[in-house]
Motif scaffolding. Structure first.
Motif, mmCIF file in Angstrom:
data_model
loop_
_atom_site.group_PDB
_atom_site.id
_atom_site.type_symbol
_atom_site.label_atom_id
_atom_site.label_comp_id
_atom_site.label_asym_id
_atom_site.label_seq_id
_atom_site.Cartn_x
_atom_site.Cartn_y
_atom_site.Cartn_z
ATOM 1 N N CYS A 108 0.830 -1.026 0.213
ATOM 2 C CA CYS A 108 0.162 -0.042 -0.040
ATOM 3 C C CYS A 108 0.977 1.326 0.058
ATOM 4 N N ALA A 109 1.057 1.937 -1.172
ATOM 5 C CA ALA A 109 1.956 2.953 -1.181
ATOM 6 C C ALA A 109 1.093 4.167 -1.186
ATOM 7 N N ALA A 110 1.484 5.420 -0.303
ATOM 8 C CA ALA A 110 0.707 6.412 -0.359
ATOM 9 C C ALA A 110 1.495 7.666 -1.238
ATOM 10 N N SER A 111 0.734 8.656 -1.839
ATOM 11 C CA SER A 111 1.208 9.723 -2.342
ATOM 12 C C SER A 111 0.415 10.909 -1.818
ATOM 13 N N GLY A 112 0.932 12.115 -1.913
ATOM 14 C CA GLY A 112 0.372 13.196 -1.244
ATOM 15 C C GLY A 112 0.421 13.499 0.050
ATOM 16 N N PHE A 113 0.608 12.470 0.736
ATOM 17 C CA PHE A 113 0.617 12.791 2.284
ATOM 18 C C PHE A 113 1.603 11.562 2.941
ATOM 19 N N SER A 114 2.120 11.800 4.047
ATOM 20 C CA SER A 114 2.935 11.271 4.858
ATOM 21 C C SER A 114 2.032 10.022 5.722
ATOM 22 N N LEU A 115 2.343 8.665 5.114
ATOM 23 C CA LEU A 115 1.980 7.660 6.091
ATOM 24 C C LEU A 115 2.235 7.616 7.534
ATOM 25 N N ALA A 116 3.207 8.255 7.818
ATOM 26 C CA ALA A 116 4.092 8.067 9.017
ATOM 27 C C ALA A 116 3.046 8.550 10.171
ATOM 28 N N TYR A 117 2.229 9.422 9.922
ATOM 29 C CA TYR A 117 1.166 9.963 10.863
ATOM 30 C C TYR A 117 0.028 9.288 11.057
ATOM 31 N N TYR A 118 -0.627 8.141 10.423
ATOM 32 C CA TYR A 118 -1.562 7.694 10.082
ATOM 33 C C TYR A 118 -1.453 6.101 10.282
ATOM 34 N N ALA A 119 -2.368 5.514 11.078
ATOM 35 C CA ALA A 119 -2.587 3.921 11.198
ATOM 36 C C ALA A 119 -2.856 3.649 9.694
ATOM 37 N N ILE A 120 -2.750 2.362 9.307
ATOM 38 C CA ILE A 120 -3.170 1.931 8.099
ATOM 39 C C ILE A 120 -3.908 0.592 8.277
ATOM 40 N N GLY A 121 -5.076 0.456 7.813
ATOM 41 C CA GLY A 121 -5.945 -0.998 7.840
ATOM 42 C C GLY A 121 -5.907 -1.489 6.325
ATOM 43 N N TRP A 122 -5.743 -2.727 6.613
ATOM 44 C CA TRP A 122 -6.130 -3.562 5.141
ATOM 45 C C TRP A 122 -7.711 -4.349 5.566
ATOM 46 N N PHE A 123 -8.587 -4.120 4.446
ATOM 47 C CA PHE A 123 -9.709 -4.743 4.281
ATOM 48 C C PHE A 123 -9.928 -5.603 3.181
ATOM 49 N N ARG A 124 -10.783 -6.298 3.032
ATOM 50 C CA ARG A 124 -11.276 -7.331 1.879
ATOM 51 C C ARG A 124 -12.749 -7.539 1.680
ATOM 52 N N GLN A 125 -12.914 -7.648 0.474
ATOM 53 C CA GLN A 125 -14.385 -7.829 0.106
ATOM 54 C C GLN A 125 -14.226 -8.930 -1.003
ATOM 55 N N ALA A 126 -15.143 -10.014 -0.540
ATOM 56 C CA ALA A 126 -15.602 -11.227 -1.444
ATOM 57 C C ALA A 126 -16.687 -10.890 -1.975
ATOM 58 N N PRO A 127 -16.804 -11.518 -3.156
ATOM 59 C CA PRO A 127 -18.110 -11.408 -4.068
ATOM 60 C C PRO A 127 -19.208 -11.818 -3.184
ATOM 61 N N GLY A 128 -20.324 -10.923 -3.015
ATOM 62 C CA GLY A 128 -21.434 -11.281 -2.278
ATOM 63 C C GLY A 128 -21.411 -11.309 -0.904
ATOM 64 N N LYS A 129 -20.431 -10.646 -0.227
ATOM 65 C CA LYS A 129 -20.161 -10.438 1.168
ATOM 66 C C LYS A 129 -19.697 -9.002 1.451
ATOM 67 N N GLU A 130 -19.862 -8.754 2.702
ATOM 68 C CA GLU A 130 -19.625 -7.324 3.065
ATOM 69 C C GLU A 130 -18.287 -7.276 3.299
ATOM 70 N N ARG A 131 -17.620 -5.968 3.110
ATOM 71 C CA ARG A 131 -16.309 -5.649 3.517
ATOM 72 C C ARG A 131 -15.799 -5.842 4.908
ATOM 73 N N GLU A 132 -14.764 -6.618 4.996
ATOM 74 C CA GLU A 132 -14.283 -6.950 6.565
ATOM 75 C C GLU A 132 -12.731 -6.492 6.678
ATOM 76 N N GLY A 133 -12.660 -6.005 8.041
ATOM 77 C CA GLY A 133 -11.312 -5.884 8.413
ATOM 78 C C GLY A 133 -10.482 -7.188 8.430
ATOM 79 N N VAL A 134 -9.233 -6.862 7.974
ATOM 80 C CA VAL A 134 -8.310 -8.089 8.147
ATOM 81 C C VAL A 134 -7.043 -7.741 8.997
ATOM 82 N N SER A 135 -6.541 -6.607 8.808
ATOM 83 C CA SER A 135 -5.438 -6.133 9.905
ATOM 84 C C SER A 135 -5.428 -4.624 9.884
ATOM 85 N N CYS A 136 -4.594 -4.102 10.932
ATOM 86 C CA CYS A 136 -4.102 -2.957 11.024
ATOM 87 C C CYS A 136 -3.003 -2.683 11.771
ATOM 88 N N ILE A 137 -2.349 -1.545 11.381
ATOM 89 C CA ILE A 137 -1.036 -1.314 12.071
ATOM 90 C C ILE A 137 -1.179 0.273 12.249
#
Length: 124
Positions: A22-51
């Motif tokens: 996950c690459a960021a542009s236009g701002f510094s990621l250093a100040y933000y948490a980042i979450g990974w989410f996923r969405q499978a066909p026919g399912k709701e988006r769900e949280g996977v991981s966060c840092i």
């Protein structure tokens, strides 16, 4: 312009590995948490991981604990999700997102910036 761009998805056999970026542009990621989410066909988006912004706090969904590892390289403005022992049920579009905080937030609607996603398909 604030932008998050995911990469590293693809087709992999069960038991295989992928590393998402996950690459960021236009701002510094250093100040933000980042979450990974996923969405499978026919399912709701769900949280996977966060840092957290410092990297000192990480969390994982129960379904991926012990198989996925999140990390970050603030110098390169990038967050990674190493995915091992992949299963067919991991098939989904994976998104990274940033909340307006250095802490991981539970509610995905508090995440302000989203990438367009990268497809991960686990199949033999």
């Amino acid at each position: 312009q604030v932008q998050l761009v995911e990469s590293g998805g693809g087709l992999v056999q069960p038991g295989g590995s992928l590393r998402l970026s996950c690459a960021a542009s236009g701002f510094s990621l250093a100040y933000y948490a980042i979450g990974w989410f996923r969405q499978a066909p026919g399912k709701e988006r769900e949280g996977v991981s966060c840092i957290s912004s410092s990297g000192s706090t990480t969390n994982y969904a129960d379904s991926v604990k012990g198989r996925f590892t999140i990390s970050r390289d603030n110098a390169n403005n990038t967050v990674y999700l190493q995915m091992n022992s992949l299963k067919p049920e991991d098939t989904a579009v994976y998104y990274c997102a940033a909340p307006g905080s250095g802490r991981c937030l539970v509610n995905m609607y508090e995440y302000l910036y989203w990438g367009l996603g990268t497809q991960v398909t686990v199949s033999s």
